[in-house]
Design an enzyme around this catalytic site. Sequence first.
Site, short mmCIF file in Angstrom:
data_model
loop_
_atom_site.label_atom_id
_atom_site.label_comp_id
_atom_site.label_asym_id
_atom_site.label_seq_id
_atom_site.Cartn_x
_atom_site.Cartn_y
_atom_site.Cartn_z
N CYS A 124 -0.69 4.92 14.94
CA CYS A 124 -0.95 3.49 14.80
C CYS A 124 0.36 2.71 14.85
CB CYS A 124 -1.75 3.22 13.52
SG CYS A 124 -2.44 1.56 13.44
N ASP A 193 -3.06 1.91 4.45
CA ASP A 193 -3.82 0.71 4.09
C ASP A 193 -4.13 0.73 2.61
OD1 ASP A 193 -4.17 -0.05 6.99
OD2 ASP A 193 -5.40 -1.53 5.95
C1 RUB Z 1 -3.03 -0.67 10.71
C2 RUB Z 1 -2.76 0.61 9.99
C3 RUB Z 1 -1.35 0.79 9.47
C4 RUB Z 1 -1.32 0.31 8.00
C5 RUB Z 1 0.11 0.20 7.50
O1 RUB Z 1 -4.39 -0.84 11.00
O2 RUB Z 1 -3.60 1.44 9.77
O3 RUB Z 1 -0.99 2.14 9.49
O4 RUB Z 1 -1.93 -0.96 7.89
O5 RUB Z 1 0.82 -0.76 8.24
P1 RUB Z 1 -4.86 -2.17 11.77
P2 RUB Z 1 2.11 -1.48 7.62
O6 RUB Z 1 -4.12 -2.21 13.07
O7 RUB Z 1 -6.33 -1.98 11.95
O8 RUB Z 1 -4.53 -3.34 10.88
O9 RUB Z 1 3.04 -0.39 7.21
O10 RUB Z 1 2.66 -2.32 8.76
O11 RUB Z 1 1.65 -2.32 6.46
#
Ligand code: RUB
Length: 316
Positions: A124, A193
């Site tokens: 991701c 998340d």
């Molecule tokens: C994003 C996702 C990321 C976490 C952490 O999912 O799963 O791994 O949110 O991100 P989506 P961060 O694209 O559906 O929002 O470290 O940038 O908070």
Amino acid sequence: MEQILETAKKISSMEVRGAGRIARAAAAALRDFAICLHMQDAGDFDAEMRKAANILLATRPTAVSLSNAIRMVLRYRSNDVEEAKAAIVSNANRFIQNSEMAVERIGEIGSRRIRNGDTILTHCNSMAALSIIEKASKSGKGIKVIATESRPRWQGRLTIGMLEEMGIETELIVDSAVRSAMNDVDLVVVGADVITANGSLVNKIGTAQIALCAHEARTGFMVAAETYKFSPKTIMGELVQIEERNPEEVLPGISKYKHIRVRNPAFDVTPHNYIDIICTEVGTIPPEMSYLIIKEKLGWEMDEAASASSASYSHD
Ligand code: RUB
């Protein structure tokens, strides 16, 4: 309420995405909304702020960063509208600043676990995970990254764009190539998340199968998570709601099929026993210590967590 609706739309359409960014956008939206609210009565002001908070909360049901940010921003006690506004502005600014600093700090701490020559697999697009990778590279370690596409929304393309900017050698793979790539991987680094009270991870769909592959291949699995990604409600036994998104994201034009149903869960759950370490801004912890982060760092009282479990949102 227009700015709130606009921010809510950006979050639900994923123009603003990633748990940390979502939280910062919500905090900024509440701050700006409070500044623009012209009301005399503190009760009316509270009610408007609650309404705005509930609109933002409804955008992405999984990200606990959103509800944690909103609770931190709306932590005020005052019967004076101007005082309440000042508290909201200061809470929001503090949250945004701390959140950005947390990502930096996670980078510094987590990068120490990366060795010269390591190949890192990430999934991701996580700012916290990328902060670790960037700091490792900047400290002179020669590293390589394998990034997954992250279907159906292709967040992996954002990740490779950022890695390209950082000048880090990167391979892009389809999500289903993870097992065949795993033998070349030294460490998996993903974002979060939600971290639950028992240390399990809720992250982008596909994370759990990556963890399973890493476990089977004896490859380390590190999670990068700011402390506001930990979920107080899970202490009260509440399960994390997994967002199901529009099937069109997976199969455009699905309405022409009569017998086909498409599932589009946005996140999955990785059990804590597949996680080696969680890197937070206050240090690296084994997943089993997540309960302490919720109790001590987030400072939630049990009754507060209980009331958050029974109501969609309530401010102090
Ligand atoms: C994003 C996702 C990321 C976490 C952490 O999912 O799963 O791994 O949110 O991100 P989506 P961060 O694209 O559906 O929002 O470290 O940038 O908070």
